[in-house]
Design an enzyme around this catalytic site. Structure first.
Site, short mmCIF file in Angstrom:
data_model
loop_
_atom_site.label_atom_id
_atom_site.label_comp_id
_atom_site.label_asym_id
_atom_site.label_seq_id
_atom_site.Cartn_x
_atom_site.Cartn_y
_atom_site.Cartn_z
N CYS A 48 35.63 -18.85 65.16
CA CYS A 48 35.19 -19.64 66.32
C CYS A 48 35.78 -21.04 66.34
O CYS A 48 35.70 -21.73 67.34
CB CYS A 48 33.67 -19.72 66.34
SG CYS A 48 32.96 -20.58 64.93
N GLN A 118 34.50 -13.54 56.91
CA GLN A 118 35.56 -13.48 57.91
C GLN A 118 36.94 -13.44 57.26
O GLN A 118 37.83 -12.72 57.71
CB GLN A 118 35.44 -14.68 58.85
CG GLN A 118 34.21 -14.65 59.73
CD GLN A 118 33.95 -15.97 60.43
OE1 GLN A 118 34.33 -17.04 59.94
NE2 GLN A 118 33.29 -15.91 61.58
#
Length: 411
Positions: A48, A118
């Site tokens: 993000c 991630q």
């Protein structure tokens, strides 16, 4: 083998650029990098608040940074715009950066605990695409080890730092009692689950979920919330809307009344059209706003020390690798010579005895190589590798290496 990192993040790139680039990143991006000359492997990390490409570039490549940025500019939509703002790190600097990123020290919310997963998912995705080399595999696994050490030494894991918790901290003075407030979560992924957990920890009870993928009902049953099947209607009845998905965007058309409400966009690409924030009664909090309020934890210095220690140890072991491989090759060559003599002198008549002798000699050779290999790493970490290499050459006179390390050289 040279590790090159191209990093665009919340510190050097506008969120609008990251948002546009995130929309063009997919599972094939890593393998597409490897189609370029001198790029042997690639791992692409898109979160993000950052886009990063870790490239395994050939040793003979000239100006690897230019190779990487040129590949980036040609691969992605808006890639040229991104290439203009990325920072290129190579060699030891790229390794240090990866270790810091994986441990949450470069995140917008310092110490947030999603990034390590991630990073590893990015590795798995590239591995499945056939884009991972042994060099990349090794350095990413060591980054995961460094992250575990950071979590063990600091309270980063205990604090459970995430973007949503940071946002809820920002709202503490505005929301004294969460229990009666209707909250809508848009999305049904792992981050939506984290959001529900964070809200419940603060006493929220009226939780609803919407998903355009048709998974809201199953998700709602699993987490004991209410499923919604009409987004505009669900938004109209919520006082707080938290979006955490990358599949669609909330637009002005989804806002059907001007009731006061707070919309929180945790996604990249954007989940909420910025124009929504201009509507009457709407307050929009997005990543750019969150980043200004993300404070550093007190134990950041301790965490950086741990990451620095693990990075130094890995780099030292890489430096020691040529000496270790040279020494092991010397032992292997000597063993091969002696085994050939054994076969010539005993012939095939005593094959059973020869096999037993060969197994014993190979075991002895492995034991003989182990101790000096460990010492080489220790001397390298202490900055005394040159002393070890001189002693090794004086005692054993192993042949000097005439080629760089390859993936087949196990150290």
């Amino acid at each position: 083998m040279v590790l090159l990192c191209l990093t665009a993040n919340h510190r050097n790139t506008e969120f609008d650029v990251l948002d546009r680039v995130a929309r063009s990143v997919d599972a094939a991006t890593a393998s597409a990098f490897t189609a370029h000359d001198h790029v042997r492997g690639a791992v692409v990390l898109a979160t993000c608040n950052r886009f990063e490409a870790y490239l395994d570039v050939s040793d003979d490549a000239e100006a690897p940074e230019l190779i990487g940025t040129a590949a980036l500019a040609g691969l992605l939509e808006n890639g040229a715009e991104l290439a203009a703002s990325v920072t290129a790190l190579s060699g030891d600097d790229a390794i240090r950066h990866l270790f810091s990123v994986s441990s949450g020290l470069e995140s917008m919310v310092m110490g947030e605990d999603e990034i390590s997963g991630q990073v590893q998912r990015a590795l798995v995705s590239s591995r499945e695409a056939g884009a991972v080399t042994g060099h990349l595999e090794q350095v990413f696994q060591r980054a995961a080890t460094a992250n575990r050490a950071v979590r063990a030494r600091t309270d980063l894991a205990a604090s459970g730092r995430t973007l949503v918790r940071t946002v809820l901290d920002m709202l503490e003075l505005r929301v004294s009692d969460w229990s009666p407030i209707p909250v809508l979560i848009v999305g049904t992924g792992s981050y939506a689950a984290t959001t529900i957990q964070s809200l419940r920890a603060r006493g929220a009870q009226n939780l609803r979920v919407f998903s355009a993928t048709g998974r809201a009902a199953r998700f709602a049953e699993k987490f004991d919330v209410i499923a919604e099947d009409d987004l505009p209607d669900a938004i109209s009845r919520a006082r707080i809307v938290i979006t955490c998905t990358s599949r669609y965007t909330v637009t002005t058309e989804h806002i059907i009344n001007d009731k006061r409400r707070l919309l929180i966009d945790l996604g990249l690409p954007r989940n909420i059209d910025p124009a929504v924030g201009e509507l009457a009664g709407i307050e929009l909090i997005d990543l750019a706003v969150i980043g200004k309020h993300a404070e550093l934890p007190e134990l950041a210095d301790v965490a950086r020390d741990v990451v620095g220690s693990h990075t130094a140890a890995y780099l030292a072991q890489r430096a020691a690798a040529p000496a270790i491989v040279g020494f092991r090759r010397h032992i292997a060559d000597t063993l091969a010579t002696e085994l050939a003599r054994l076969g010539e002198s005993h012939g095939s008549a005593n094959s059973g005895e020869n096999d037993a002798v060969e197994r014993a000699l190979r075991h002895f050779a492995a034991v003989l190589a182990h101790g000096p290999s460990v010492r080489a790493r220790e001397f390298a970490e202490a900055g005394r590798l040159d002393e070890f290499e001189k002693a090794l050459e004086l005692v054993f006179a192993p042949r000097r290496r005439e080629r760089p390390l390859t993936e087949g050289d196990v150290v």
